[in-house]
Design an enzyme around this catalytic site. Structure first.
Site, PDB file in Angstrom:
ATOM      1  CG  HIS A   1      -1.900 121.347  24.868  1.00 55.85           C
ATOM      2  ND1 HIS A   1      -2.251 121.947  26.044  1.00 55.85           N
ATOM      3  CD2 HIS A   1      -0.601 121.668  24.675  1.00 55.85           C
ATOM      4  CE1 HIS A   1      -1.216 122.597  26.532  1.00 55.85           C
ATOM      5  NE2 HIS A   1      -0.198 122.443  25.718  1.00 55.85           N
TER       6      HIS A   1
ATOM      7  CG  ASP B   1      -4.546 122.447  28.493  1.00 52.32           C
ATOM      8  OD1 ASP B   1      -3.840 123.460  28.511  1.00 52.32           O
ATOM      9  OD2 ASP B   1      -4.301 121.466  27.774  1.00 52.32           O
TER      10      ASP B   1
HETATM   11  P1  NDP Z   1      13.098 121.799  26.973  1.00 53.17           P
HETATM   12  O1  NDP Z   1      13.556 122.390  25.674  1.00 53.17           O
HETATM   13  O2  NDP Z   1      13.559 122.361  28.265  1.00 53.17           O
HETATM   14  O3  NDP Z   1      13.461 120.247  26.996  1.00 53.17           O
HETATM   15  C1  NDP Z   1      13.259 119.406  25.917  1.00 53.17           C
HETATM   16  C2  NDP Z   1      14.378 118.411  25.939  1.00 53.17           C
HETATM   17  O4  NDP Z   1      14.101 117.405  24.969  1.00 53.17           O
HETATM   18  C3  NDP Z   1      15.742 119.030  25.570  1.00 53.17           C
HETATM   19  O5  NDP Z   1      16.719 118.577  26.479  1.00 53.17           O
HETATM   20  C4  NDP Z   1      15.967 118.488  24.171  1.00 53.17           C
HETATM   21  O6  NDP Z   1      17.336 118.353  23.831  1.00 53.17           O
HETATM   22  C5  NDP Z   1      15.320 117.122  24.300  1.00 53.17           C
HETATM   23  N1  NDP Z   1      15.080 116.469  23.018  1.00 53.17           N
HETATM   24  C6  NDP Z   1      14.930 117.012  21.797  1.00 53.17           C
HETATM   25  N2  NDP Z   1      14.774 116.046  20.880  1.00 53.17           N
HETATM   26  C7  NDP Z   1      14.826 114.869  21.536  1.00 53.17           C
HETATM   27  C8  NDP Z   1      14.757 113.510  21.129  1.00 53.17           C
HETATM   28  N3  NDP Z   1      14.608 113.172  19.845  1.00 53.17           N
HETATM   29  N4  NDP Z   1      14.854 112.538  22.067  1.00 53.17           N
HETATM   30  C9  NDP Z   1      15.025 112.880  23.347  1.00 53.17           C
HETATM   31  N5  NDP Z   1      15.114 114.139  23.801  1.00 53.17           N
HETATM   32  C10 NDP Z   1      15.016 115.131  22.902  1.00 53.17           C
HETATM   33  O7  NDP Z   1      11.506 121.770  26.882  1.00 53.17           O
HETATM   34  P2  NDP Z   1      10.449 121.568  28.078  1.00 53.17           P
HETATM   35  O8  NDP Z   1      10.891 120.465  28.968  1.00 53.17           O
HETATM   36  O9  NDP Z   1      10.124 122.878  28.653  1.00 53.17           O
HETATM   37  O10 NDP Z   1       9.167 121.132  27.225  1.00 53.17           O
HETATM   38  C11 NDP Z   1       9.176 119.904  26.490  1.00 53.17           C
HETATM   39  C12 NDP Z   1       7.962 119.823  25.603  1.00 53.17           C
HETATM   40  O11 NDP Z   1       6.764 119.805  26.387  1.00 53.17           O
HETATM   41  C13 NDP Z   1       7.818 120.997  24.617  1.00 53.17           C
HETATM   42  O12 NDP Z   1       7.379 120.474  23.381  1.00 53.17           O
HETATM   43  C14 NDP Z   1       6.707 121.817  25.258  1.00 53.17           C
HETATM   44  O13 NDP Z   1       6.033 122.588  24.290  1.00 53.17           O
HETATM   45  C15 NDP Z   1       5.839 120.714  25.806  1.00 53.17           C
HETATM   46  N6  NDP Z   1       4.866 121.118  26.828  1.00 53.17           N
HETATM   47  C16 NDP Z   1       3.638 120.499  26.800  1.00 53.17           C
HETATM   48  C17 NDP Z   1       2.667 120.809  27.715  1.00 53.17           C
HETATM   49  C18 NDP Z   1       1.346 120.131  27.660  1.00 53.17           C
HETATM   50  O14 NDP Z   1       0.449 120.561  28.405  1.00 53.17           O
HETATM   51  N7  NDP Z   1       1.128 119.104  26.855  1.00 53.17           N
HETATM   52  C19 NDP Z   1       2.910 121.821  28.759  1.00 53.17           C
HETATM   53  C20 NDP Z   1       4.241 122.374  28.753  1.00 53.17           C
HETATM   54  C21 NDP Z   1       5.183 122.032  27.792  1.00 53.17           C
HETATM   55  P3  NDP Z   1      18.021 119.537  22.948  1.00 53.17           P
HETATM   56  O15 NDP Z   1      18.038 120.744  23.842  1.00 53.17           O
HETATM   57  O16 NDP Z   1      19.359 119.006  22.616  1.00 53.17           O
HETATM   58  O17 NDP Z   1      17.142 119.726  21.742  1.00 53.17           O
END
Ligand code: NDP
Length: 329
Positions: free
Chosen positions: A190, A162
């Site tokens: 956020h 942000d």
């Molecule tokens: P994705 O869905 O592409 O990736 C998330 C990954 O985390 C998936 O591979 C998922 O696996 C895995 N996961 C889920 N649960 C666990 C766990 N308990 N332990 C380890 N890994 C796990 O999401 P993004 O990478 O695009 O985004 C990730 C997060 O970041 C989201 O919550 C998003 O909202 C947040 N975000 C935050 C921002 C900020 O400014 N703070 C900006 C942009 C994004 P599976 O698919 O099997 O569930």
């Protein structure tokens, strides 16, 4: 002689942001070209994600990064966070359509409770934790509260994206390079309630608010909505949420925390009561960093408009915490 490797744990490592950040970190973009690293990658335990992380590791190996001493895949946070010096908590379930923030929190809380406990028992005592997964402020609060043996100062939430978006918007408005913009920051949660504040910001040393035509109107009606809605705008255009910019912001956040910066930056940190923000809630604050420590910038005047904006985030965060407190007993 080579430096001792730094252990970096990354969760959600095969996800969008994970896939973007890992290669940059392994290339030395975070800690420099003379700092060896070890990557400990945590993914969800289901078959699909465990398979995906194996594929990511194959690609990492094929990059032959000279600084990368070791890389391993994990499904258990206890092994993933073992002796971690830096932990980047990205993995969490994304918000589904029609899902309320409170529902998302209820689903993601157990992840951050478990990971907080694991950090508490196995991470290095000075581990630097950056939570990225949403709802990021309250997830950080949950992680921090689940790790009672670690200092609260170890836990931070990412509001840097942000912050960077606010700089980009001002630079484009003023037609100046991003590097000429200083002292911008973002208060609060956020979420849509965040308050990007440029009342003290300068461009080439001149106060920005004094050179924008119709400043008050532009701030309220153009700038603030553009920053708080930027994430949604990217999803609607790209089809998926911001990933490379989020990864880049995470690198900026940790780099500035470790190496220090003369500029003002935004970090989501546990409130110490400054600016009457309730103690311990994770709030975006303007900070300066030096020697791996951050310090809140004090004595900024909070006018009526700013106080109203800040209060919105406080109320929202208090409600979020209220909604998950029972899960943490
Ligand atoms: P994705 O869905 O592409 O990736 C998330 C990954 O985390 C998936 O591979 C998922 O696996 C895995 N996961 C889920 N649960 C666990 C766990 N308990 N332990 C380890 N890994 C796990 O999401 P993004 O990478 O695009 O985004 C990730 C997060 O970041 C989201 O919550 C998003 O909202 C947040 N975000 C935050 C921002 C900020 O400014 N703070 C900006 C942009 C994004 P599976 O698919 O099997 O569930």
């Amino acid at each position: 002689m080579l430096k001792k490797p730094v252990r970096i744990s990354i969760t959600g490592a095969a996800g969008q942001i994970g896939y973007s950040i890992i290669f940059r970190i392994a290339n030395g973009d975070l800690l420099g070209k003379d700092q060896p690293i070890i990557l400990q990658l945590l993914e969800a335990s289901n078959k699909k994600s465990q398979k995906a992380i194996k594929g990511v590791i194959m690609e990492i190996e094929d990059c032959v990064f000279p600084l990368l001493m070791d890389v391993s895949a994990h499904k258990n946070p206890i092994t993933a966070f073992k002796d971690a010096n830096i932990a980047i908590l990205i993995g969490s379930l994304p918000r589904g359509s029609n899902m309320k923030r409170s529902e998302l929190l209820a689903i993601n809380s157990p992840i951050f409770i478990e990971q907080g406990k694991a950090l508490n028992s196995v991470a290095s005592r000075d581990v630097k934790v950056l939570v990225v997964g949403n709802p990021v402020n309250t997830n950080t609060y949950i992680t921090m509260k689940s790790a009672p043996d670690l200092s609260y100062k170890n836990f931070t939430a990412m509001l840097r994206l942000d912050h960077n978006r606010a700089i980009a918007k001002l630079a484009s408005k003023l037609n100046e390079p991003v590097s000429s913009i200083k002292k911008v920051f973002v208060w609060g949660n956020h979420s849509l309630s965040m308050y990007a504040d440029y009342r003290y910001a300068t461009v080439n040393g001149v106060l920005i608010k004094n050179i924008i035509n119709n400043n008050s109107y532009w701030n309220k009606n153009v700038f603030l909505p553009a920053i708080s809605r930027r994430g949604e705008e990217i999803i609607s255009i790209r089809g998926v949420s911001s990933a490379a910019s989020a990864a880049s912001a995470a690198i900026d956040h940790i780099k500035d925390w470790i190496f220090g910066t003369n500029n003002w930056v935004t970090m989501g940190i546990p409130s110490d009561g400054s600016y009457n923000i309730p103690k311990d809630i994770i709030f975006g604050f303007p900070v300066k960093t030096k020697n791996s420590k951050y310090k809140i910038i004090q004595d900024l005047k909070i006018d009526k408009f700013s106080q109203k904006k800040i209060n919105l985030s406080i109320e929202e965060l208090k409600n979020e915490i209220c909604g998950i407190n029972h899960l943490m007993r």
